[in-house]
Write a protein that holds these residues in place. Structure first.
Motif, PDB file in Angstrom:
ATOM      1  N   LEU A  73       9.711 -48.324 -40.075  1.00  0.00           N
ATOM      2  CA  LEU A  73       9.934 -47.054 -39.389  1.00  0.00           C
ATOM      3  C   LEU A  73       9.083 -45.999 -40.080  1.00  0.00           C
ATOM      4  O   LEU A  73       9.141 -45.847 -41.303  1.00  0.00           O
ATOM      5  N   VAL A  74       8.287 -45.283 -39.302  1.00  0.00           N
ATOM      6  CA  VAL A  74       7.443 -44.212 -39.833  1.00  0.00           C
ATOM      7  C   VAL A  74       7.793 -42.936 -39.083  1.00  0.00           C
ATOM      8  O   VAL A  74       7.663 -42.878 -37.859  1.00  0.00           O
ATOM      9  N   GLU A  75       8.250 -41.903 -39.828  1.00  0.00           N
ATOM     10  CA  GLU A  75       8.639 -40.642 -39.218  1.00  0.00           C
ATOM     11  C   GLU A  75       7.759 -39.507 -39.726  1.00  0.00           C
ATOM     12  O   GLU A  75       7.579 -39.349 -40.941  1.00  0.00           O
ATOM     13  N   ASP A  76       7.211 -38.744 -38.809  1.00  0.00           N
ATOM     14  CA  ASP A  76       6.538 -37.493 -39.157  1.00  0.00           C
ATOM     15  C   ASP A  76       7.602 -36.406 -39.160  1.00  0.00           C
ATOM     16  O   ASP A  76       8.235 -36.151 -38.130  1.00  0.00           O
ATOM     17  N   THR A  77       7.806 -35.767 -40.307  1.00  0.00           N
ATOM     18  CA  THR A  77       8.898 -34.818 -40.493  1.00  0.00           C
ATOM     19  C   THR A  77       8.339 -33.455 -40.882  1.00  0.00           C
ATOM     20  O   THR A  77       7.419 -33.363 -41.697  1.00  0.00           O
ATOM     21  N   LEU A  78       8.921 -32.392 -40.317  1.00  0.00           N
ATOM     22  CA  LEU A  78       8.439 -31.035 -40.569  1.00  0.00           C
ATOM     23  C   LEU A  78       9.625 -30.097 -40.732  1.00  0.00           C
ATOM     24  O   LEU A  78      10.498 -30.021 -39.854  1.00  0.00           O
ATOM     25  N   TYR A  79       9.689 -29.394 -41.870  1.00  0.00           N
ATOM     26  CA  TYR A  79      10.631 -28.289 -42.041  1.00  0.00           C
ATOM     27  C   TYR A  79       9.988 -27.072 -41.392  1.00  0.00           C
ATOM     28  O   TYR A  79       9.097 -26.445 -41.959  1.00  0.00           O
ATOM     29  N   ALA A  80      10.467 -26.747 -40.197  1.00  0.00           N
ATOM     30  CA  ALA A  80       9.797 -25.773 -39.342  1.00  0.00           C
ATOM     31  C   ALA A  80      10.726 -24.605 -39.032  1.00  0.00           C
ATOM     32  O   ALA A  80      11.943 -24.674 -39.207  1.00  0.00           O
ATOM     33  N   ASP A  81      10.129 -23.526 -38.525  1.00  0.00           N
ATOM     34  CA  ASP A  81      10.899 -22.330 -38.186  1.00  0.00           C
ATOM     35  C   ASP A  81      11.594 -22.441 -36.835  1.00  0.00           C
ATOM     36  O   ASP A  81      12.482 -21.646 -36.536  1.00  0.00           O
ATOM     37  N   ALA A  82      11.192 -23.396 -36.012  1.00  0.00           N
ATOM     38  CA  ALA A  82      11.758 -23.563 -34.674  1.00  0.00           C
ATOM     39  C   ALA A  82      12.019 -25.048 -34.420  1.00  0.00           C
ATOM     40  O   ALA A  82      11.367 -25.909 -35.025  1.00  0.00           O
ATOM     41  N   PRO A  83      12.955 -25.373 -33.526  1.00  0.00           N
ATOM     42  CA  PRO A  83      13.309 -26.779 -33.305  1.00  0.00           C
ATOM     43  C   PRO A  83      12.392 -27.550 -32.370  1.00  0.00           C
ATOM     44  O   PRO A  83      12.561 -28.763 -32.205  1.00  0.00           O
ATOM     45  N   ALA A  84      11.413 -26.883 -31.760  1.00  0.00           N
ATOM     46  CA  ALA A  84      10.550 -27.566 -30.789  1.00  0.00           C
ATOM     47  C   ALA A  84       9.732 -28.670 -31.460  1.00  0.00           C
ATOM     48  O   ALA A  84       9.309 -28.550 -32.611  1.00  0.00           O
ATOM     49  N   ILE A  85       9.493 -29.738 -30.701  1.00  0.00           N
ATOM     50  CA  ILE A  85       8.717 -30.880 -31.195  1.00  0.00           C
ATOM     51  C   ILE A  85       7.595 -31.168 -30.210  1.00  0.00           C
ATOM     52  O   ILE A  85       7.845 -31.378 -29.018  1.00  0.00           O
ATOM     53  N   ASP A  86       6.359 -31.172 -30.705  1.00  0.00           N
ATOM     54  CA  ASP A  86       5.206 -31.586 -29.909  1.00  0.00           C
ATOM     55  C   ASP A  86       5.078 -33.099 -30.085  1.00  0.00           C
ATOM     56  O   ASP A  86       4.492 -33.576 -31.059  1.00  0.00           O
ATOM     57  N   ALA A  87       5.635 -33.838 -29.145  1.00  0.00           N
ATOM     58  CA  ALA A  87       5.720 -35.290 -29.307  1.00  0.00           C
ATOM     59  C   ALA A  87       4.346 -35.941 -29.415  1.00  0.00           C
ATOM     60  O   ALA A  87       4.143 -36.851 -30.237  1.00  0.00           O
ATOM     61  N   ASP A  88       3.399 -35.514 -28.615  1.00  0.00           N
ATOM     62  CA  ASP A  88       2.065 -36.129 -28.657  1.00  0.00           C
ATOM     63  C   ASP A  88       1.404 -35.893 -30.007  1.00  0.00           C
ATOM     64  O   ASP A  88       0.763 -36.789 -30.574  1.00  0.00           O
ATOM     65  N   ASP A  89       1.562 -34.678 -30.550  1.00  0.00           N
ATOM     66  CA  ASP A  89       0.998 -34.385 -31.862  1.00  0.00           C
ATOM     67  C   ASP A  89       1.624 -35.270 -32.936  1.00  0.00           C
ATOM     68  O   ASP A  89       0.914 -35.813 -33.797  1.00  0.00           O
ATOM     69  N   ARG A  90       2.934 -35.428 -32.866  1.00  0.00           N
ATOM     70  CA  ARG A  90       3.614 -36.269 -33.857  1.00  0.00           C
ATOM     71  C   ARG A  90       3.163 -37.725 -33.754  1.00  0.00           C
ATOM     72  O   ARG A  90       2.952 -38.406 -34.769  1.00  0.00           O
ATOM     73  N   ARG A  91       2.997 -38.212 -32.543  1.00  0.00           N
ATOM     74  CA  ARG A  91       2.542 -39.600 -32.370  1.00  0.00           C
ATOM     75  C   ARG A  91       1.129 -39.774 -32.927  1.00  0.00           C
ATOM     76  O   ARG A  91       0.819 -40.797 -33.557  1.00  0.00           O
ATOM     77  N   ASN A  92       0.296 -38.794 -32.690  1.00  0.00           N
ATOM     78  CA  ASN A  92      -1.075 -38.866 -33.211  1.00  0.00           C
ATOM     79  C   ASN A  92      -1.087 -38.863 -34.736  1.00  0.00           C
ATOM     80  O   ASN A  92      -1.895 -39.564 -35.367  1.00  0.00           O
ATOM     81  N   ARG A  93      -0.203 -38.091 -35.340  1.00  0.00           N
ATOM     82  CA  ARG A  93      -0.127 -38.045 -36.794  1.00  0.00           C
ATOM     83  C   ARG A  93       0.329 -39.380 -37.370  1.00  0.00           C
ATOM     84  O   ARG A  93      -0.180 -39.834 -38.400  1.00  0.00           O
ATOM     85  N   ILE A  94       1.284 -40.008 -36.701  1.00  0.00           N
ATOM     86  CA  ILE A  94       1.747 -41.323 -37.164  1.00  0.00           C
ATOM     87  C   ILE A  94       0.627 -42.349 -37.026  1.00  0.00           C
ATOM     88  O   ILE A  94       0.396 -43.176 -37.924  1.00  0.00           O
ATOM     89  N   ALA A  95      -0.100 -42.300 -35.907  1.00  0.00           N
ATOM     90  CA  ALA A  95      -1.214 -43.237 -35.712  1.00  0.00           C
ATOM     91  C   ALA A  95      -2.276 -43.046 -36.791  1.00  0.00           C
ATOM     92  O   ALA A  95      -2.814 -44.028 -37.334  1.00  0.00           O
ATOM     93  N   LYS A  96      -2.572 -41.795 -37.123  1.00  0.00           N
ATOM     94  CA  LYS A  96      -3.557 -41.511 -38.164  1.00  0.00           C
ATOM     95  C   LYS A  96      -3.076 -41.997 -39.526  1.00  0.00           C
ATOM     96  O   LYS A  96      -3.845 -42.563 -40.311  1.00  0.00           O
ATOM     97  N   TYR A  97      -1.797 -41.792 -39.802  1.00  0.00           N
ATOM     98  CA  TYR A  97      -1.215 -42.245 -41.069  1.00  0.00           C
ATOM     99  C   TYR A  97      -1.362 -43.763 -41.204  1.00  0.00           C
ATOM    100  O   TYR A  97      -1.717 -44.277 -42.270  1.00  0.00           O
TER     101      TYR A  97
END
Length: 381
Positions: A197-221
């Protein structure tokens, strides 16, 4: 006339399912009913904990839910990398559903939409009603909107690889990734030699999630680590509230009997709620359940005590979200992970001593001094 159902729990998420399971196991004479809106218990989640987060006696009855266990875990920052000892375990929603639904049998109803809840009666969406001696609202959701929060947002993918990944221990934080948008890290759980399991995690100011961006980050990782992904077998995402301040009275703004995150029972800085859900289930299994007012008062007392005792964590959250610039939040966590292992364990268990708190604030803060003092001033005055 006494209601045919002793305890009716609305919501088959983490807190509701654990409470129903523990009651059915520890007090089989009770007539317990669990209502779940979906077709499975627990949704689509992974819950993890350190052994020191949960008392040994409770870990024993949790054992059937555990999908994997490791003797230690890692953290990685640009200037710090450590292996920390101590047991670490994870529960998957698949296993959670399989074990608890089998144990409850006919005492759980799926695909059950609820229109309204009071402390002794539930009205279903089709107009039918179910009466019980005690009704507990365990439906999901965040804390009251009046509570100012940051957010721990995440998107995770379960990857099946063409070859071995070589990860031996869980990586709780790999913060060597670019720090844009807030404190960002990758969380890795190695289920088998070729599945993790690979999770891209962000302590952010808002709860919104850009799913495509997160998937791209996991693929790059994965690419950067030389992993060839054969299949993405599962995906999960979420946003956990990280309260900065607030009054527990706002969380309990009415007299509905409630458990879970909506009751204020979760770790203020990690957002994790498993340990508090276990404590809630244990409390319910050991107390009289004849009168709604007694259950309400007991659960409110638990929530109020823990919220009050955890004010220091909300101070740390303000250091992270208010005193630190988003791209510099990683410095706060990197400094924290240089502390002694027992202190780190007590932090995750939300059991910091007075000396621990002093140690965490001692020395030059990893945030601008003026902003740090602005957050400390109300505490010190």
């Amino acid at each position: 006339m006494r209601a045919a159902i002793d305890v009716l729990i609305v919501g088959g998420g983490l807190a509701g399912s654990l409470a129903a399971w523990r009651l059915a196991t520890a007090r089989p004479a009770l007539n317990v009913l669990l209502l779940e809106r979906g077709s499975t218990l627990g949704g689509n989640h992974t819950w993890s904990f350190h052994d020191t987060d949960i008392p040994a006696a409770s870990r024993q009855w949790l054992e059937p839910l555990i999908a994997a266990r490791w003797p230690a875990h890692e953290v990685r920052f640009s200037g710090t990398a450590r292996v920390l000892s101590g047991g670490y375990a994870s529960i998957t929603s698949d296993r959670f559903h399989a074990v608890i639904s089998a144990a409850l049998g006919d005492c759980v109803r799926f695909n059950c939409d609820v229109a309204s809840v009071s402390n002794d009666i539930v009205t279903l969406a089709d107009g039918d009603t179910i009466r019980a001696a005690v009704v507990i609202d365990a439906r999901g959701g965040g804390v009251a909107t009046s509570i100012p929060c940051g957010w721990q947002t995440f998107l995770g993918q379960e990857l099946i690889l063409e070859g071995d990944h070589g990860v031996r221990l869980p990586i709780l934080m790999d913060a060597t990734v670019p720090q844009d948008g807030g404190f960002r890290f990758v969380y890795v759980l190695p289920w088998t030699s070729r599945r993790l399991l690979v999770e891209d995690t962000l302590y952010a100011d808002a709860p919104a999630i850009d799913a495509d961006d997160r998937r791209n980050r996991i693929a790059k990782y994965a690419i950067e680590r030389g992993w060839t992904v054969k299949q993405v077998s599962r995906e999960e995402h979420g946003a956990l509230p990280i309260p900065l301040s607030g009054d527990i009275e706002d969380v309990w703004s009415d007299d509905t009997i409630r458990i879970g995150v909506r009751s204020g029972l979760f770790h203020p800085t990690t957002g994790y709620s498993l340990a508090d859900a276990v404590a809630t289930a244990l409390l319910l299994s050991e107390m009289p359940l004849d009168h709604p007012i007694d259950v309400l008062l007991a659960l409110k007392d638990l929530a109020f005590q823990r919220w009050s005792a955890r004010g220091f964590f909300r101070l740390l959250n303000r250091m992270l979200f208010i005193a630190a610039a988003p791209e510099s939040r990683v410095n706060v966590l990197e400094q924290f992970y240089r502390r002694p292992e027992p202190l780190i364990a007590r932090f995750y268990a939300a059991q910091l001593s007075g000396l621990d708190r002093w140690r965490l604030l001692a020395g030059r803060p990893p945030v601008p001094l003026g902003k740090a003092l602005a957050q400390l001033r109300p505490v010190l005055s």
